[in-house]
Each structure stands twice: as structure tokens, then as C-alpha cells.
Motif scaffolding. Structure first.
Motif, PDB file in Angstrom:
ATOM      1  N   UNK A 304       0.710  -1.234  -0.041  1.00 35.33           N
ATOM      2  CA  UNK A 304       0.241   0.085  -0.061  1.00 35.33           C
ATOM      3  C   UNK A 304       0.818   1.482  -0.089  1.00 35.33           C
ATOM      4  N   UNK A 305       1.847   1.439   0.687  1.00 36.73           N
ATOM      5  CA  UNK A 305       2.715   2.313   0.875  1.00 36.73           C
ATOM      6  C   UNK A 305       3.905   2.396  -0.197  1.00 36.73           C
ATOM      7  N   UNK A 306       3.842   1.668  -1.283  1.00 36.06           N
ATOM      8  CA  UNK A 306       5.043   1.631  -1.962  1.00 36.06           C
ATOM      9  C   UNK A 306       5.227   2.934  -2.777  1.00 36.06           C
ATOM     10  N   UNK A 307       3.863   3.440  -3.246  1.00 40.70           N
ATOM     11  CA  UNK A 307       3.995   4.684  -3.868  1.00 40.70           C
ATOM     12  C   UNK A 307       4.041   6.125  -2.796  1.00 40.70           C
ATOM     13  N   UNK A 308       4.320   5.714  -1.793  1.00 40.51           N
ATOM     14  CA  UNK A 308       4.202   7.098  -0.617  1.00 40.51           C
ATOM     15  C   UNK A 308       5.734   7.357  -0.801  1.00 40.51           C
ATOM     16  N   UNK A 309       5.833   8.954  -0.830  1.00 45.03           N
ATOM     17  CA  UNK A 309       7.028   9.577  -0.952  1.00 45.03           C
ATOM     18  C   UNK A 309       7.106  10.175   0.640  1.00 45.03           C
ATOM     19  N   UNK A 310       8.383  10.820   0.950  1.00 45.41           N
ATOM     20  CA  UNK A 310       8.587  11.332   2.281  1.00 45.41           C
ATOM     21  C   UNK A 310       7.580  12.616   2.406  1.00 45.41           C
ATOM     22  N   UNK A 311       7.422  13.525   1.363  1.00 46.53           N
ATOM     23  CA  UNK A 311       6.482  14.590   1.239  1.00 46.53           C
ATOM     24  C   UNK A 311       4.800  14.046   1.773  1.00 46.53           C
ATOM     25  N   UNK A 312       4.583  12.883   1.223  1.00 45.69           N
ATOM     26  CA  UNK A 312       3.420  12.360   1.210  1.00 45.69           C
ATOM     27  C   UNK A 312       3.185  11.866   2.695  1.00 45.69           C
ATOM     28  N   UNK A 313       3.995  11.418   3.427  1.00 47.00           N
ATOM     29  CA  UNK A 313       4.123  10.933   4.754  1.00 47.00           C
ATOM     30  C   UNK A 313       4.062  12.334   5.765  1.00 47.00           C
ATOM     31  N   UNK A 314       4.784  13.507   5.328  1.00 46.46           N
ATOM     32  CA  UNK A 314       4.742  14.586   6.204  1.00 46.46           C
ATOM     33  C   UNK A 314       3.413  15.068   6.074  1.00 46.46           C
ATOM     34  N   UNK A 315       2.804  15.240   4.903  1.00 48.46           N
ATOM     35  CA  UNK A 315       1.437  15.688   4.942  1.00 48.46           C
ATOM     36  C   UNK A 315       0.474  14.889   5.836  1.00 48.46           C
ATOM     37  N   UNK A 316       0.358  13.518   5.751  1.00 51.89           N
ATOM     38  CA  UNK A 316      -0.308  12.786   6.565  1.00 51.89           C
ATOM     39  C   UNK A 316      -0.211  12.931   7.945  1.00 51.89           C
TER      40      UNK A 316
END
Length: 465
Positions: A304-316
């Protein structure tokens, strides 16, 4: 051993867990969603070959399963609220809906646009999907069953329950705004859609959903009164009827279901059938929640998190740790709540099944520039963080507030006894007799009241206001 054998074992364990675990975890810094999420992760790690649900590939299945789970939980939340509807008595709810929710949409949209460099439509969709709080996963901070004690419906529990019940329906206009922007401008920007969106999707569909929910089950015929049919399936039927008719008439079904539940709750408020309906919907809700979180746990392991970037994690993380607390605190400015109560309301903006539904629905209407995987990665991470963070914090936080309230009540009783004597004979209320939580207050001939223990339901006319 075949796959079907494993599936049967998992289903059986899930059903038993949904029945037994709530009592096991009730006094611990642990929640039922956390257990099922962890179970899904563990099963996926085992070499048993359990199929994984991919929300991009299996979008339609995910959309309708999450849809059913949300509408059942909305009915349960509405049936649980004892407080009669009133603009002033629900003032904290209106603040959270009118201030916190739009600000959350706006801030998350800007974060996705600025940090993730997403097109405006995709950024707006992320803001709309992550704005509503969740009635499904908020069991630890929700009000108790109908006709519960006064503690079960303190202002914190009531605010979080009513907010989650209403904003799951009121998030739909923002989802439609993202779809309208994507249709009008693709990956660019245009303002041509705003007028028709405001008239149709914002005002029109909200009005239809609210009106239909208010009209349902207002019958005078005894044969059709729900109190004459104390069966749990009545709650399920009322849920699907109100949702289906509202959707057919182009209203918001989520909004209609919650308002319908509040209308049913207001009718014959002291009748015991409310408890029957609520218990049945809660059982169905727990089963559906167990299935969905189990599948979400498996999806996490499967990529599920294979497309996650660091910026995406920060937003979440920012949504849960910064955006919701600040906007929730701002909405409660100049309210009667104390600072600690306001902090709990601001912090516990739980994200969950509703966000999964909205995202799967929107991606069925538009691909949003091919960002399906990226959107699912950010939303899945946010939901998982919320499940763990709020699951660990809920019991200690609510327990702390309950203990503070106990101490305040004890101090008040001590002061009253010192002033009025050990029998707590205080001036009678204007109304002759009334029921206050677990105690029964009855007028005496000399104009004072005597507090007695109240045991069981008392539906006589002179024991309720």
C-alpha cells in the motif's frame, strides 16, 4: 488445507473477536481497530496465501463495502445521542462543522499542492477525503448507548460523536468540488464550475438530504411506529431506506441517515426500543469494521505504501498532529469547555473508513491525473496513524476527564452537604419530578427534593421531563 478453510477460520475468529474484544480492551490503551489492523498485517505475513484486496484494482468492492459500514455506523451514532436537537445545545458541533472542516480542507489542499506538487483537483480531493472525522473508529470517544448515564454524554463525547455523524455527509460537497474542478480544468485551474457546484452540490443536495432525514418515520399510525417493532432489523431497514431514497432523489444519503437516526431517537425518547436498535447496529458495525481493517492490514503488507514519498508521509502526519488540533482548537474559542476538554476534542479528529469510501468513490469518477496509487498511499498512511495514535490515547484521555469530573462532583456534593445537611435536601426544581442519570429526584410536600437511586427504566409520565 484449502484457501476456503483459512477464510472460514479468519471469519470465525473475526466474528468472535468483534464480540469479545471490546470488553477486553475497554480499560486499556488499546482499541478494537488496532487489534484487527494488526491481525491483518500478521495474517498477510504468514505463508497461507490469503488474497489481498487492492483498492485500485478492486475499487468497486471497496467502495460499496466501506459505504455500508459508514451508513450503519451513522445510524448507530444518531441513535446513541440522548441530547435533543437544538441550535444552542449543539453549538460546539456547528463550530466544528463550520470552522474546523472547511479550514482542514483548505489547509490540506494547500499542503498537497505545495509539498506534493499535485494538480489542484487532486490536492482538493485529498483535502476533502481527509477532512471528515470517522464515526466508525471513534467508539472509545463516542457517547454511550441510548438512555445511558449522564457521564456517557458529556460535552466531549457528544461533540465528537455529533461532529463525526454530520461531517461524513457534509464532506461530499468538497469531493464533488474536486470532481468538478477535474472535469473543468483537468490538471489545471478554472473557476467556471463554482457557481453550479455551490447551487447543486453544496446547497441543493445538502438540503434534500437533511429534509428527507427529518421527514422519515414521522408517522402517527401505531402499526408503523418503530417502537411497536422491537427488532434489530428495523434499524437496518431504516438505514437503507433513508439512504437509498435520499440518493435516488439526488440528496446526500449519509446526511439523511444520521438525521433520520436523530429523528427516531427523538420519538418516544424514553422508550426501550432505542437500545435494541442501537445494539443491533453496533454489532453489525463491529463486524464490518473488523473485516475492513483486517483487509487494510493485509493491503499495507502487500504494498500500500510503495507509492508513498516522504512529502506524502509528512502531509499525512501534519493532518493529524497539526492541522486538526489547531483548527479544532480555533473552532472552540470562547466556548464553555475547559482547556483540557477543548484539547481532547481538538486532538481526536479520527480518520478512518469514511476517508476510504470517499477516495474509492472519487477515483471511480476520475483518475485525477493518474495519481490513484499516490492518493491511496497518503490516505492509507493517515488512517493507520490515526488508528494507532488515537487508539492508544483514547482510553487514558477520556478516563482522565472522567476522573476530573468525578472529583468535581464529589467536591460539589461535599459543599452541598455542608450547606444543606447530610440528606442533600436542596430547593426543588420547577418541574415536580425528573430523572437525572442514575438518580431519581422527587419533590416532597415541603418544597424540597430527596435524591434516590434510580434502578431500571421508569417510563411513567411523572418520572421524566
Amino acid at each position: 488445507m484449502t484457501l476456503s478453510d483459512v477464510v472460514y477460520v479468519c471469519l470465525g475468529l473475526g466474528a468472535l473477536g468483534a464480540a469479545v474484544l471490546p470488553r477486553v480492551v475497554s480499560k486499556r490503551p488499546l482499541s478494537l481497530p488496532m487489534v484487527f489492523l494488526a491481525a491483518g498485517v500478521l495474517i498477510e505475513l504468514l505463508p497461507v496465501g490469503v488474497p489481498t484486496v487492492d483498492p485500485v484494482r478492486d475499487r468497486l468492492w471497496v467502495e460499496h463495502t466501506t459505504e455500508v459500514c459508514v451508513i450503519v455506523s451513522l445510524m448507530g451514532a444518531g441513535l446513541a445521542i440522548d441530547r435533543p436537537f437544538a441550535w444552542r445545545r449543539w453549538s460546539t458541533t456547528w463550530r466544528l462543522l463550520g470552522i474546523t472542516m472547511p479550514l482542514t480542507v483548505a489547509v490540506v489542499t494547500l499542503l498537497a499542492w505545495g509539498l506534493l506538487d499535485w494538480p489542484p483537483a487532486a490536492a482538493l480531493l485529498l483535502g476533502a477525503v481527509l477532512a471528515p472525522t470517522d464515526p466508525v473508529l471513534a467508539g472509545e470517544v463516542r457517547v454511550g448507548e441510548p438512555l445511558g448515564t449522564e457521564r456517557d454524554e458529556d460535552e466531549v463525547r457528544f461533540s465528537l460523536t455529533s461532529e463525526a455523524g454530520l461531517n461524513d455527509g457534509l464532506a461530499f460537497p468538497f469531493v464533488y468540488a474536486a470532481l468538478a474542478l477535474a472535469a473543468a480544468a483537468g490538471t489545471g485551474w478554472s473557476a467556471d464550475w463554482i457557481g453550479s457546484w455551490a447551487l447543486t452540490d453544496l446547497m441543493g443536495k445538502c438540503g434534500v438530504g437533511w429534509l428527507l432525514g427529518w421527514m422519515f418515520f414521522r408517522v402517527r399510525t401505531s402499526v408503523l411506529r418503530l417502537s411497536e417493532h422491537m427488532e434489530g432489523f428495523v434499524a437496518l431497514g431504516a438505514t437503507f431506506v433513508s439512504y437509498g431514497i435520499a440518493e435516488v432523489l439526488h440528496g446526500y444519503g449519509f446526511l439523511s441517515v444520521f438525521v433520520t437516526a436523530c429523528v427516531i431517537r427523538a420519538a418516544e425518547r424514553s422508550h426501550g426500543y432505542h437500545k435494541v436498535l442501537h445494539e443491533f447496529t453496533e454489532q453489525i458495525e463491529r463486524l464490518l469494521t473488523a473485516v475492513l481493517l483486517f483487509l487494510l492490514g493485509g493491503y499495507l503488507v502487500a504494498g500500500a505504501l510503495s507509492a508513498l514519498t516522504w512529502a506524502g508521509a509528512v502531509v499525512g502526519a501534519l493532518v493529524l498532529l497539526v492541522v486538526r488540533p489547531l483548527t479544532g482548537w480555533l473552532a472552540q474559542a470562547r466556548t464553555a469547555l475547559g482547556k483540557k476538554e477543548r484539547a481532547v476534542v481538538a486532538l481526536f479528529g479520527i480518520r478512518g473508513i469514511g476517508s476510504l469510501f470517499y477516495l474509492s468513490y472519487a477515483l471511480g469518477q476520475d483518475s485525477f491525473g493518474g495519481l490513484e496509487r499516490e492518493l491511496w498511499a497518503v490516505v492509507a498512511l493517515t488512517v493507520v496513524i490515526s488508528v494507532v495514535l488515537h487508539g492508544v490515547m483514547a482510553t487514558p484521555a477520556i478516563g482522565y476527564l472522567d476522573r476530573r469530573r468525578d472529583r468535581a462532583e464529589t467536591l460539589t456534593r461535599t459543599t452541598d452537604e455542608a450547606r444543606c445537611g447530610p440528606l442533600r435536601r436542596c430547593p426543588a426544581p420547577k418541574v415536580g419530578g425528573m430523572t437525572c442519570g442514575p438518580e431519581y429526584v422527587e419533590s416532597s410536600p415541603d418544597g424540597y427534593v430527596e435524591t434516590k437511586e434510580f434502578d431500571g427504566f421508569n417510563t411513567s409520565a411523572d418520572s421524566h421531563t
